[in-house]
Design an enzyme around this catalytic site. Structure first.
Site, PDB file in Angstrom:
ATOM      1  N   SER A 139     -16.515 -21.505  11.126  1.00 33.19           N
ATOM      2  CA  SER A 139     -16.846 -22.219   9.892  1.00 33.19           C
ATOM      3  C   SER A 139     -15.605 -22.401   9.035  1.00 33.19           C
ATOM      4  CB  SER A 139     -17.870 -21.371   9.126  1.00 33.19           C
ATOM      5  OG  SER A 139     -17.961 -21.799   7.788  1.00 33.19           O
ATOM      6  N   LYS A 171     -17.160 -14.368  10.512  1.00 28.71           N
ATOM      7  CA  LYS A 171     -16.685 -15.439  11.404  1.00 28.71           C
ATOM      8  C   LYS A 171     -15.214 -15.219  11.764  1.00 28.71           C
ATOM      9  CE  LYS A 171     -20.336 -17.977  11.937  1.00 28.71           C
ATOM     10  NZ  LYS A 171     -20.967 -18.133  13.241  1.00 28.71           N
ATOM     11  N   ASP A 223     -18.255 -21.494  -5.758  1.00 27.21           N
ATOM     12  CA  ASP A 223     -17.886 -22.866  -5.373  1.00 27.21           C
ATOM     13  C   ASP A 223     -16.418 -23.152  -5.669  1.00 27.21           C
ATOM     14  OD1 ASP A 223     -20.033 -24.032  -4.157  1.00 27.21           O
ATOM     15  OD2 ASP A 223     -20.936 -24.782  -6.009  1.00 27.21           O
ATOM     16  N   PHE A 260     -17.223 -27.963   9.047  1.00 29.33           N
ATOM     17  CA  PHE A 260     -17.277 -28.168   7.609  1.00 29.33           C
ATOM     18  C   PHE A 260     -18.759 -28.240   7.204  1.00 29.33           C
ATOM     19  CE2 PHE A 260     -13.014 -28.029   5.921  1.00 29.33           C
ATOM     20  CZ  PHE A 260     -12.365 -27.707   7.095  1.00 29.33           C
ATOM     21  N   PHE A 316     -23.821 -20.123  19.308  1.00 27.34           N
ATOM     22  CA  PHE A 316     -24.259 -20.571  17.980  1.00 27.34           C
ATOM     23  C   PHE A 316     -24.946 -19.452  17.194  1.00 27.34           C
ATOM     24  CE2 PHE A 316     -24.825 -24.575  20.536  1.00 27.34           C
ATOM     25  CZ  PHE A 316     -23.981 -25.406  19.814  1.00 27.34           C
ATOM     26  N   TYR A 358     -20.028 -13.620   4.900  1.00 27.85           N
ATOM     27  CA  TYR A 358     -20.308 -14.538   6.005  1.00 27.85           C
ATOM     28  C   TYR A 358     -18.989 -15.021   6.641  1.00 27.85           C
ATOM     29  CZ  TYR A 358     -21.115 -19.132   8.087  1.00 27.85           C
ATOM     30  OH  TYR A 358     -21.091 -20.210   8.923  1.00 27.85           O
TER      31      TYR A 358
END
Ligand code: UD1
Length: 363
Positions: free
Chosen positions: A137, A165, A307, A189, A93, A161
Site C-alpha cells: 500500500s 505492510k 490525513d 494508491f 491479498f 496498518y
C-alpha cells in the site's frame, strides 16, 4: 496450465483477480476466511464465465480457511499436489486494511497481516513455491512525502496498518535475496470502481471509511450528505488530492507482475500502482455527478486526523518494469463503481446454501 493461489481471493481485489486470471487461462486456488468477504463474489465470477462459454470448470477451487491457521494452508498445497497440480505462485491479498481500526487494535493487525503472512511463507517454502505477488500500500510511505511519490522515497508509515505492510515487504525482500524467491511488491494508491459488467464490486458493508464508497452511499440515499474533511488544504481547490485507480487496472498490474515472475526468473519488483495524477475530493464529486447525472450533497467539516494534503504516485517504474499503464479514466471509475452499486444496492446478499457450491470446500 499454471495454478495460482489467491489469498483473500473472495474480496474486492481478489474476486477481480480471480475473474481476470481465469480469463487469462490460469488455474485458480482461493483461500479466504470470508470474515470480510462473501463466497457470492466467486460464485458470480463462475456464472459469468459459464455464460460466456469460457472454459473454466475444474480450474477453480475455493477453500474457506484463515491463513493464520498453518495446518489448513498445508492442506491446500497438499490438495494441489494430489491433483498433479503444484501451486506455481501466490498472490497474497489477505489482510486487514482499516487504518483507524489498526490504531485501536495493533495486535490484531500484526497478527492478521504479519503472522498470517509468515505462515503463508513457511508453507510456500515447504512446498517449493517461490513466486509471490504481494498487496502492499501507499501507506508504507507515510505522510508529507513529495508528490508524485517515487518508489525510492523513504518509508515511514504513520499508522499500524502501514507498518505491517512495510514489515511484510522487508520479509519478502529477505526471501528474495537469501532464498531466491521471485517477489513483486505492488503498492496500491486508492483502488476504486468495479468490474465494468457490474457483477462484482466492493461489498459496501466492508468499507465504510473511504471516500468513493461513501459517495456511492450518498448517491443512493438522497437524504444523506457527504462530509468533506477540510476545505483549507494547500491544494488547487482546498480539498485533498489522492490517486484513484480503477480496480481493473490494478488487477492488470498483478497479471503483468505475475507473468514476469513466472517467465523470467527470480525478480524483486517494488512498484507503485497509481494513475500518477492527484484528484481532489471536489473533482471526484464533480466527475461522479457529471458521468452519472446525479447530485451529491456535501458540506465541509474539519480535517480528519491522519490525513495529508496530497498523496499520488509516480508510476513510471511500473511502466518500465512490468509494462503496465492505467487504461481507465476517472469517468470509468465513476461509471463502473456506480453501476455496481445501482445494480447491487446491498452488495452480496445470498447465503451459502443458495449458491452453487461445487467448487467450495470448508477445511
Ligand atoms: C485511506 C487510508 C490509507 C489506506 C487507504 C485505502 C487514512 C488516513 N488513510 O487513504 O492508509 O491505504 O485509505 O484505500 O485513513 N474524505 C472525505 N470525506 C469522507 C471520506 C474521505 O472528505 O467521508 C477525504 C479524505 O480526507 C481524503 C480523501 O477523501 O482526502 C480520500 O480518503 P480515503 O478514501 O479514506 O483514502 P485515503 O485517505 O487516501
Amino acid at each position: 496450465m499454471k495454478t495460482i493461489l489467491l489469498t483473500g481471493g473472495a474480496g474486492f481485489l481478489g474476486s477481480h483477480a480471480c475473474l481476470n486470471l481465469l480469463e487469462a487461462g490460469y488455474g485458480i486456488y482461493i483461500v479466504d476466511s470470508l470474515e470480510n468477504s462473501s463466497f457470492e463474489s466467486i460464485s458470480r465470477v463462475c456464472r459469468f464465465l459459464k455464460e460466456k462459454n469460457n472454459f473454466f470448470q475444474n480450474k477453480i477451487k475455493f477453500f474457506k480457511a484463515d491463513i493464520r491457521n498453518i495446518e489448513k494452508l498445508k492442506i491446500i498445497f497438499e490438495h494441489a499436489l494430489s491433483n498433479d497440480n503444484k501451486i506455481h505462485a501466490v498472490i497474497h491479498f489477505a489482510g486487514l486494511k482499516a487504518v483507524s481500526e489498526s490504531e485501536e487494535n495493533p495486535i490484531k493487525y500484526w497478527e492478521y497481516n504479519v503472522l498470517g503472512s509468515i505462515n503463508l511463507f513457511k508453507v510456500m517454502e515447504e512446498y517449493g513455491c517461490k513466486n509471490i505477488v504481494f498487496s502492499s500500500s501507499a501507506a508504507v510511505y507515510g505522510q508529507n512525502q513529495k508528490c508524485p511519490i517515487e518508489e525510492v522515497s523513504s518509508l515511514s508509515p504513520s499508522n499500524v496498518y502501514g507498518k505491517t505492510k512495510k514489515t511484510v515487504e522487508e520479509i519478502l525482500t529477505d526471501l528474495h535475496f537469501r532464498k531466491k524467491w521471485g517477489v513483486a511488491i505492488l503498492r496500491y494508491f486508492n483502488p476504486v470502481g468495479a468490474h465494468h459488467s457490474g457483477i462484482i464490486g466492493e461489498n459496501p458493508i466492508s468499507n465504510k471509511n473511504n471516500l468513493f464508497p461513501i459517495i456511492c452511499e450518498v448517491a443512493k440515499n438522497n437524504n444523506k450528505k457527504l462530509l468533506i474533511y477540510g476545505s483549507d488544504w494547500p491544494t488547487r481547490d482546498g480539498t485533498c488530492l489522492r490517486d484513484y485507480i480503477h480496480i481493473e487496472d490494478i488487477i492488470e498490474g498483478h497479471k503483468n507482475a505475475l507473468n514476469l515472475l513466472l517467465n523470467s526468473g527470480k525478480n524483486l519488483i517494488k512498484v507503485n500502482l497509481g494513475t500518477g495524477k492527484g484528484t481532489s475530493v471536489l473533482e471526484l464529486i464533480t466527475t461522479f455527478e457529471k458521468v452519472n447525472d446525479i447530485k451529491i450533497e456535501y458540506e465541509f467539516s474539519g480535517r480528519r486526523l491522519g490525513d495529508c494534503a496530497a498523496l499520488f504516485a509516480d508510476n513510471r517504474l511500473s511502466s518500465s518494469l512490468i509494462n503496465w499503464r492505467p487504461r481507465k479514466t476517472l469517468e470509468d471509475v465513476c461509471k463502473d463503481g456506480w453501476k455496481w452499486v445501482l445494480e447491487n444496492p446491498y452488495g452480496y446478499i445470498k447465503n451459502l446454501e443458495e449458491l452453487d457450491l461445487s467448487n467450495y470446500c470448508e477445511i
